[in-house]
Design a protein around this motif. Structure first.
Motif, PDB file in Angstrom:
ATOM      1  N   GLU A   1       0.828  -1.213   0.000  1.00 39.79           N
ATOM      2  CA  GLU A   1       0.000   0.000   0.000  1.00 39.79           C
ATOM      3  C   GLU A   1       0.857   1.255   0.000  1.00 39.79           C
ATOM      4  OE1 GLU A   1      -3.281   0.470  -0.419  1.00 39.79           O
ATOM      5  OE2 GLU A   1      -3.244  -1.662  -0.912  1.00 39.79           O
ATOM      6  N   ALA A   2       1.944   1.234   0.781  1.00 40.26           N
ATOM      7  CA  ALA A   2       2.848   2.384   0.823  1.00 40.26           C
ATOM      8  C   ALA A   2       3.476   2.614  -0.547  1.00 40.26           C
ATOM      9  CB  ALA A   2       3.927   2.164   1.877  1.00 40.26           C
ATOM     10  N   LYS A   3       3.903   1.551  -1.197  1.00 39.22           N
ATOM     11  CA  LYS A   3       4.538   1.683  -2.505  1.00 39.22           C
ATOM     12  C   LYS A   3       3.545   2.178  -3.548  1.00 39.22           C
ATOM     13  CE  LYS A   3       8.004  -1.826  -1.529  1.00 39.22           C
ATOM     14  NZ  LYS A   3       8.449  -3.224  -1.745  1.00 39.22           N
ATOM     15  N   ARG A   4       2.298   1.719  -3.435  1.00 45.66           N
ATOM     16  CA  ARG A   4       1.277   2.193  -4.369  1.00 45.66           C
ATOM     17  C   ARG A   4       1.037   3.695  -4.176  1.00 45.66           C
ATOM     18  NH1 ARG A   4      -2.451  -1.287  -3.095  1.00 45.66           N
ATOM     19  NH2 ARG A   4      -1.590  -2.854  -4.482  1.00 45.66           N
ATOM     20  N   ALA A   5       0.992   4.144  -2.934  1.00 47.56           N
ATOM     21  CA  ALA A   5       0.802   5.574  -2.666  1.00 47.56           C
ATOM     22  C   ALA A   5       1.971   6.399  -3.194  1.00 47.56           C
ATOM     23  CB  ALA A   5       0.636   5.800  -1.164  1.00 47.56           C
ATOM     24  N   ILE A   6       3.177   5.889  -3.002  1.00 45.43           N
ATOM     25  CA  ILE A   6       4.367   6.577  -3.532  1.00 45.43           C
ATOM     26  C   ILE A   6       4.291   6.657  -5.049  1.00 45.43           C
ATOM     27  CG2 ILE A   6       6.874   6.419  -3.806  1.00 45.43           C
ATOM     28  CD1 ILE A   6       6.893   5.028  -1.015  1.00 45.43           C
ATOM     29  N   GLY A   7       3.865   5.546  -5.682  1.00 45.25           N
ATOM     30  CA  GLY A   7       3.766   5.525  -7.136  1.00 45.25           C
ATOM     31  C   GLY A   7       2.815   6.584  -7.669  1.00 45.25           C
ATOM     32  N   VAL A   8       1.653   6.723  -7.038  1.00 46.80           N
ATOM     33  CA  VAL A   8       0.673   7.726  -7.457  1.00 46.80           C
ATOM     34  C   VAL A   8       1.233   9.138  -7.269  1.00 46.80           C
ATOM     35  CG1 VAL A   8      -1.596   8.709  -6.938  1.00 46.80           C
ATOM     36  CG2 VAL A   8      -1.297   6.222  -7.050  1.00 46.80           C
ATOM     37  N   GLU A   9       1.864   9.366  -6.115  1.00 50.59           N
ATOM     38  CA  GLU A   9       2.421  10.696  -5.829  1.00 50.59           C
ATOM     39  C   GLU A   9       3.514  11.060  -6.824  1.00 50.59           C
ATOM     40  OE1 GLU A   9       2.573  14.253  -4.246  1.00 50.59           O
ATOM     41  OE2 GLU A   9       1.265  12.735  -3.388  1.00 50.59           O
TER      42      GLU A   9
ATOM     43  N   ILE B   1      14.133  10.645  -4.577  1.00 51.67           N
ATOM     44  CA  ILE B   1      14.250   9.335  -3.961  1.00 51.67           C
ATOM     45  C   ILE B   1      12.832   8.837  -3.714  1.00 51.67           C
ATOM     46  CG2 ILE B   1      15.382   7.999  -2.134  1.00 51.67           C
ATOM     47  CD1 ILE B   1      16.557  10.824  -1.248  1.00 51.67           C
ATOM     48  N   VAL B   2      12.598   7.570  -3.997  1.00 50.23           N
ATOM     49  CA  VAL B   2      11.307   6.951  -3.662  1.00 50.23           C
ATOM     50  C   VAL B   2      11.595   5.753  -2.763  1.00 50.23           C
ATOM     51  CG1 VAL B   2      10.018   7.789  -5.642  1.00 50.23           C
ATOM     52  CG2 VAL B   2      11.341   5.693  -5.885  1.00 50.23           C
ATOM     53  N   ALA B   3      11.062   5.793  -1.543  1.00 46.88           N
ATOM     54  CA  ALA B   3      11.353   4.735  -0.570  1.00 46.88           C
ATOM     55  C   ALA B   3      10.262   4.692   0.480  1.00 46.88           C
ATOM     56  CB  ALA B   3      12.703   4.989   0.105  1.00 46.88           C
ATOM     57  N   ASP B   4       9.783   3.488   0.792  1.00 43.92           N
ATOM     58  CA  ASP B   4       8.786   3.369   1.849  1.00 43.92           C
ATOM     59  C   ASP B   4       9.447   3.537   3.221  1.00 43.92           C
ATOM     60  OD1 ASP B   4       9.250   0.568   3.193  1.00 43.92           O
ATOM     61  OD2 ASP B   4       9.363   0.173   1.053  1.00 43.92           O
ATOM     62  N   GLY B   5       8.635   3.641   4.258  1.00 43.66           N
ATOM     63  CA  GLY B   5       9.129   3.975   5.590  1.00 43.66           C
ATOM     64  C   GLY B   5      10.149   3.015   6.157  1.00 43.66           C
ATOM     65  N   SER B   6      10.148   1.757   5.723  1.00 42.21           N
ATOM     66  CA  SER B   6      11.104   0.782   6.261  1.00 42.21           C
ATOM     67  C   SER B   6      12.537   1.083   5.863  1.00 42.21           C
ATOM     68  CB  SER B   6      10.732  -0.631   5.782  1.00 42.21           C
ATOM     69  OG  SER B   6      10.927  -0.767   4.386  1.00 42.21           O
ATOM     70  N   LYS B   7      12.729   1.909   4.817  1.00 36.73           N
ATOM     71  CA  LYS B   7      14.080   2.233   4.351  1.00 36.73           C
ATOM     72  C   LYS B   7      14.687   3.417   5.105  1.00 36.73           C
ATOM     73  CE  LYS B   7      13.416  -0.635   0.795  1.00 36.73           C
ATOM     74  NZ  LYS B   7      11.966  -0.765   0.709  1.00 36.73           N
TER      75      LYS B   7
ATOM     76  N   ALA C   1      13.778  15.800  -3.431  1.00 38.50           N
ATOM     77  CA  ALA C   1      12.966  15.418  -2.278  1.00 38.50           C
ATOM     78  C   ALA C   1      12.943  13.901  -2.166  1.00 38.50           C
ATOM     79  CB  ALA C   1      11.535  15.942  -2.401  1.00 38.50           C
ATOM     80  N   LEU C   2      12.489  13.442  -1.019  1.00 42.07           N
ATOM     81  CA  LEU C   2      12.137  12.044  -0.803  1.00 42.07           C
ATOM     82  C   LEU C   2      10.620  11.926  -0.859  1.00 42.07           C
ATOM     83  CD1 LEU C   2      12.386   9.083   0.340  1.00 42.07           C
ATOM     84  CD2 LEU C   2      12.387  10.148   2.621  1.00 42.07           C
ATOM     85  N   ILE C   3      10.117  10.988  -1.646  1.00 45.80           N
ATOM     86  CA  ILE C   3       8.691  10.668  -1.649  1.00 45.80           C
ATOM     87  C   ILE C   3       8.540   9.351  -0.904  1.00 45.80           C
ATOM     88  CG2 ILE C   3       6.632  10.260  -3.039  1.00 45.80           C
ATOM     89  CD1 ILE C   3       7.972  11.784  -5.324  1.00 45.80           C
ATOM     90  N   THR C   4       7.800   9.366   0.193  1.00 41.09           N
ATOM     91  CA  THR C   4       7.704   8.183   1.038  1.00 41.09           C
ATOM     92  C   THR C   4       6.270   7.984   1.507  1.00 41.09           C
ATOM     93  OG1 THR C   4       8.730   7.043   2.928  1.00 41.09           O
ATOM     94  CG2 THR C   4       8.215   9.393   3.213  1.00 41.09           C
ATOM     95  N   ALA C   5       6.027   6.833   2.107  1.00 35.16           N
ATOM     96  CA  ALA C   5       4.743   6.524   2.743  1.00 35.16           C
ATOM     97  C   ALA C   5       5.008   5.443   3.780  1.00 35.16           C
ATOM     98  CB  ALA C   5       3.714   6.047   1.718  1.00 35.16           C
TER      99      ALA C   5
ATOM    100  N   VAL D   1       8.178  14.392   1.100  1.00 33.82           N
ATOM    101  CA  VAL D   1       6.782  14.378   0.692  1.00 33.82           C
ATOM    102  C   VAL D   1       6.195  13.053   1.168  1.00 33.82           C
ATOM    103  CG1 VAL D   1       5.164  14.428  -1.236  1.00 33.82           C
ATOM    104  CG2 VAL D   1       7.248  15.822  -1.316  1.00 33.82           C
ATOM    105  N   ALA D   2       5.246  13.105   2.082  1.00 28.27           N
ATOM    106  CA  ALA D   2       4.628  11.900   2.630  1.00 28.27           C
ATOM    107  C   ALA D   2       3.331  11.632   1.893  1.00 28.27           C
ATOM    108  CB  ALA D   2       4.377  12.058   4.127  1.00 28.27           C
ATOM    109  N   ALA D   3       3.349  10.643   0.993  1.00 27.87           N
ATOM    110  CA  ALA D   3       2.182  10.320   0.176  1.00 27.87           C
ATOM    111  C   ALA D   3       1.217   9.464   0.974  1.00 27.87           C
ATOM    112  CB  ALA D   3       2.632   9.576  -1.076  1.00 27.87           C
ATOM    113  N   ARG D   4      -0.061   9.801   0.918  1.00 28.97           N
ATOM    114  CA  ARG D   4      -1.070   9.007   1.621  1.00 28.97           C
ATOM    115  C   ARG D   4      -2.137   8.474   0.685  1.00 28.97           C
ATOM    116  NH1 ARG D   4      -1.006  13.227   5.748  1.00 28.97           N
ATOM    117  NH2 ARG D   4       0.339  12.559   7.457  1.00 28.97           N
ATOM    118  N   GLY D   5      -2.457   9.230  -0.386  1.00 29.38           N
ATOM    119  CA  GLY D   5      -3.537   8.800  -1.267  1.00 29.38           C
ATOM    120  C   GLY D   5      -3.130   7.630  -2.126  1.00 29.38           C
ATOM    121  N   THR D   6      -4.077   6.781  -2.487  1.00 29.52           N
ATOM    122  CA  THR D   6      -3.791   5.656  -3.376  1.00 29.52           C
ATOM    123  C   THR D   6      -4.685   5.668  -4.602  1.00 29.52           C
ATOM    124  OG1 THR D   6      -5.326   4.244  -2.128  1.00 29.52           O
ATOM    125  CG2 THR D   6      -3.015   4.168  -1.496  1.00 29.52           C
TER     126      THR D   6
END
Length: 293
Positions: free
Chosen positions: A91-99, A223-229, A246-250, A268-273
């Motif tokens: 879900e986090a990666k999908r939100a990052i992808g959309v953002e 940079i695109v990386a979910d919170g675990s990174k 910037a970093l785009i994360t979720a 940038v903290a992406a939340r929408g999917t």
């Protein structure tokens, strides 16, 4: 001290005994995953020769692994196959992808690094039906195949190079030739670590070299990386934080985000999917690249 007394020199920090120092070094390497010899020499106020001797001793005891320039934790994260990584933080990666996809405009040249998060960017781009004339340059076979259905609306360029089956990626030799010959509008770079001190890193060295070149070839690199990174640091250094727009994360915790922002990185903290639009963000949205003449 009276007026005639000679000031005493400042006391120097005590040098730790060898055994305690090696225990500290093993702990640091275990927590950070990778530590450079020069960094340890500064931290312990010793010569690199002494630190190298300590590292050799610890490696002989099986407490770390020696590599050129430093040491790796024996428990360092193994690189996971693409298919396994795809099932993590979906879900986090999908939100990052959309953002990330929301930043792309018609006519842009976009570099998409290999990875499961960047594959989500490709899938989100497919849903941007209003986009025309986008050129995507990638070293990821999975990304190229995902975007095939957008041709001829998109132009998809695959870098070429030597195949790494684990990530379905193309690396040197030959992989750099395409990226060295272009100037992209945007680059989206994946990684395995984003650290306030150690910068953006990756566990795999052949891919790290190519990520660094991708970053250099684009006008704006994200940079695109979910919170675990976040908070992780690994062997290959892609670049310092100020290399990136910037970093785009979720899925990241507030403390990790705050630490990176204090270090000067825009997050940038992406939340929408919802495909086709930007998610909610914690940071002000970025203005897209200036309008073309």
């Amino acid at each position: 001290m009276d007026g005639n007394s000679t000031p005493r020199p400042a006391a120097q920090p005590a040098v730790l005994p060898g055994e305690r120092r090696r225990d500290r070094i093993a702990d640091l390497v275990g927590r950070r995953g990778f530590v450079r010899t020069a960094e340890l020499a500064r931290e312990f106020r010793l010569s690199e020769v002494t630190i190298r001797t300590d590292l050799e001793s610890l490696a002989a005891d099986g407490l770390l692994s020696r590599v050129h320039g430093g040491a790796l934790s024996v428990d360092r994260p193994a690189e996971r196959p693409f298919e396994e990584e795809s099932s993590v933080s979906t879900e986090a990666k999908r939100a990052i992808g959309v953002e990330a996809a929301s930043l792309v405009r018609s006519g842009d040249c976009v570099v998409l690094d290999v990875g499961t998060t960047t594959t989500q960017i490709a899938l989100a781009l497919l849903e941007r039906h209003e986009l025309e004339g986008v050129v995507v340059v990638t070293n990821g076979l999975t990304i190229a195949l995902a975007l095939e259905q957008a041709v001829p609306r998109f132009t998809v360029i695959v870098s070429g190079g030597t195949l790494r089956p684990l990530q379905h990626s193309l690396v040197n030799p030959l992989a750099t030739s395409v990226f060295a010959g272009i100037t992209a509008d945007l680059a989206f770079i994946g990684c395995t670590g984003v650290h306030a001190t150690h910068g953006v890193t990756n566990v795999n060295l052949p891919e790290t070299d190519l990520k660094r070149l991708m970053t250099q070839t684009a006008r704006r690199s994200y940079i695109v990386a979910d919170g675990s990174k976040l908070g992780e640091a690994h062997l290959g250094v892609i670049g310092p934080l100020d290399t990136f727009e910037a970093l785009i994360t979720a899925g990241a915790d507030d403390a990790s985000v705050a630490e990176l922002r204090r270090a000067g990185l825009d997050v940038v903290a992406a939340r929408g999917t919802t495909a086709g639009g930007a998610g909610e963000v914690d940071a002000p949205p970025h203005d897209p690249a200036p309008s073309r003449p």
